[in-house]
Scaffold this motif. Structure first.
Motif, mmCIF file in Angstrom:
data_model
loop_
_atom_site.group_PDB
_atom_site.id
_atom_site.type_symbol
_atom_site.label_atom_id
_atom_site.label_comp_id
_atom_site.label_asym_id
_atom_site.label_seq_id
_atom_site.Cartn_x
_atom_site.Cartn_y
_atom_site.Cartn_z
ATOM 1 N N ARG A 56 -8.329 7.689 10.806
ATOM 2 C CA ARG A 56 -8.851 7.008 12.128
ATOM 3 C C ARG A 56 -7.600 6.468 12.802
ATOM 4 N N LEU A 57 -6.642 6.058 12.183
ATOM 5 C CA LEU A 57 -5.413 5.441 13.112
ATOM 6 C C LEU A 57 -4.706 6.528 13.686
ATOM 7 N N THR A 58 -4.530 7.788 13.060
ATOM 8 C CA THR A 58 -3.880 8.821 13.691
ATOM 9 C C THR A 58 -4.493 9.795 14.487
ATOM 10 N N LYS A 59 -5.746 9.576 14.736
ATOM 11 C CA LYS A 59 -6.658 10.607 15.318
ATOM 12 C C LYS A 59 -6.223 10.998 16.728
ATOM 13 N N GLU A 60 -5.753 10.148 17.228
ATOM 14 C CA GLU A 60 -5.165 10.521 18.845
ATOM 15 C C GLU A 60 -3.493 10.313 18.822
ATOM 16 N N ARG A 61 -2.873 10.646 17.685
ATOM 17 C CA ARG A 61 -1.498 10.360 17.806
ATOM 18 C C ARG A 61 -0.669 11.737 17.586
ATOM 19 N N PHE A 114 5.516 4.143 10.359
ATOM 20 C CA PHE A 114 4.003 4.121 11.018
ATOM 21 C C PHE A 114 3.052 3.362 10.013
ATOM 22 N N ILE A 115 3.451 3.368 8.676
ATOM 23 C CA ILE A 115 2.807 2.771 7.460
ATOM 24 C C ILE A 115 3.166 1.214 7.735
ATOM 25 N N CYS A 116 4.386 1.040 7.949
ATOM 26 C CA CYS A 116 4.782 -0.464 7.850
ATOM 27 C C CYS A 116 4.472 -0.901 9.109
ATOM 28 N N SER A 161 -0.358 -3.569 10.024
ATOM 29 C CA SER A 161 -0.895 -4.655 11.184
ATOM 30 C C SER A 161 -2.486 -4.413 10.939
ATOM 31 N N THR A 162 -2.987 -3.331 10.869
ATOM 32 C CA THR A 162 -4.449 -3.142 10.943
ATOM 33 C C THR A 162 -4.993 -3.845 9.805
ATOM 34 N N ILE A 163 -4.416 -3.649 8.526
ATOM 35 C CA ILE A 163 -5.052 -4.210 7.301
ATOM 36 C C ILE A 163 -4.771 -5.703 7.117
ATOM 37 N N TYR A 164 -3.328 -6.137 7.015
ATOM 38 C CA TYR A 164 -2.917 -7.187 6.883
ATOM 39 C C TYR A 164 -2.426 -8.332 7.854
ATOM 40 N N LYS A 165 -2.715 -7.954 9.177
ATOM 41 C CA LYS A 165 -2.536 -8.525 10.506
ATOM 42 C C LYS A 165 -1.184 -8.984 10.423
ATOM 43 N N LYS A 166 -0.055 -8.294 9.988
ATOM 44 C CA LYS A 166 1.368 -8.651 10.286
ATOM 45 C C LYS A 166 2.008 -7.258 9.811
ATOM 46 N N GLN A 167 3.310 -6.982 10.444
ATOM 47 C CA GLN A 167 4.120 -5.824 9.689
ATOM 48 C C GLN A 167 4.725 -6.144 8.404
ATOM 49 N N ILE A 168 5.379 -5.018 7.797
ATOM 50 C CA ILE A 168 6.150 -5.145 6.738
ATOM 51 C C ILE A 168 7.319 -5.928 7.303
ATOM 52 N N ASP A 169 8.063 -7.023 6.282
ATOM 53 C CA ASP A 169 8.960 -7.875 6.499
ATOM 54 C C ASP A 169 10.188 -6.696 6.492
ATOM 55 N N ASN A 170 10.316 -5.935 5.637
ATOM 56 C CA ASN A 170 11.585 -5.251 5.529
ATOM 57 C C ASN A 170 11.360 -3.841 4.855
ATOM 58 N N LEU A 171 12.215 -2.815 5.452
ATOM 59 C CA LEU A 171 12.015 -1.316 4.891
ATOM 60 C C LEU A 171 13.295 -1.084 4.644
ATOM 61 N N ARG A 172 13.657 -0.450 3.389
ATOM 62 C CA ARG A 172 14.808 -0.014 3.081
ATOM 63 C C ARG A 172 14.631 1.695 2.519
ATOM 64 N N THR A 173 15.595 2.304 2.839
ATOM 65 C CA THR A 173 15.452 3.809 2.161
ATOM 66 C C THR A 173 16.806 4.162 2.055
ATOM 67 N N GLY A 214 -2.676 6.859 -0.780
ATOM 68 C CA GLY A 214 -3.858 7.722 0.081
ATOM 69 C C GLY A 214 -3.346 7.973 1.301
ATOM 70 N N ALA A 215 -2.927 6.817 2.297
ATOM 71 C CA ALA A 215 -2.491 7.109 3.825
ATOM 72 C C ALA A 215 -1.133 8.313 3.706
#
Length: 156
Positions: A48-53, A65-67, A72-84, A126-127
């Motif tokens: 549903r989130l990516t339907k028109e993207r 996008f997940i972060c 934001s949709t699920i937890y009402k905030k963004q991830i604080d930090n992403l590392r790769t 799953g996402a």
């Protein structure tokens, strides 16, 4: 605000139900059904989130996008930090993970933390599966209420 509380109560009830069922069946620490519920939910939500993207350019854009959007949709905030390491391993850090923030921060609660993050591990997996990325998602809780989610992309 009421929707946020309902989601937390629902999650808490699901964790309680699965934990009790596992205990009755003598399957100690069997969190696979929680992870599967998260997987199914994440698979459907991301659709549903990516339907028109437009399609994502690469793995990193997908994880970003997940972060941002999914979190934001699920937890009402963004991830604080992403590392790769740019080789298929991503670490998402949430300093105040919603489902752990209501638990006491004492060390005695660290052993029960995995059952509160199993659903979210499945949600992320799953996402990403729906977006064409096969991966293994694990969680690490060292200090409550912070949580790190490790994503290991399985490349063929």
């Amino acid at each position: 605000m009421a929707d946020e509380s309902l989601y937390e109560f629902l999650h808490s009830e699901i964790v309680g139900y699965v934990t009790e069922k596992s205990a009755r069946e003598n399957k100690k620490d069997d969190l696979s059904s929680l992870e599967y519920m998260g997987f199914s939910s994440g698979f459907r939500i991301i659709e549903r989130l990516t339907k028109e993207r437009p399609r994502f350019n690469d793995e990193l854009d997908t994880v970003k996008f997940i972060c941002t959007d999914l979190w934001s949709t699920i937890y009402k905030k963004q991830i604080d930090n992403l590392r790769t390491n740019h080789q298929g391993i991503y670490v998402l850090h949430d300093c105040a993970f919603r489902f752990l923030s209501k638990l006491s921060s004492g060390r005695q609660y660290l052993e029960s933390a995995p059952k509160y993050v199993a659903f979210t591990c499945g949600l992320i997996r799953g996402a990403l599966a729906n977006l064409g990325i096969k991966c293994l998602v694990t969680a690490e809780v060292q200090n409550m209420p912070g949580c790190k989610f490790h994503i290991h992309v399985q490349r063929s």
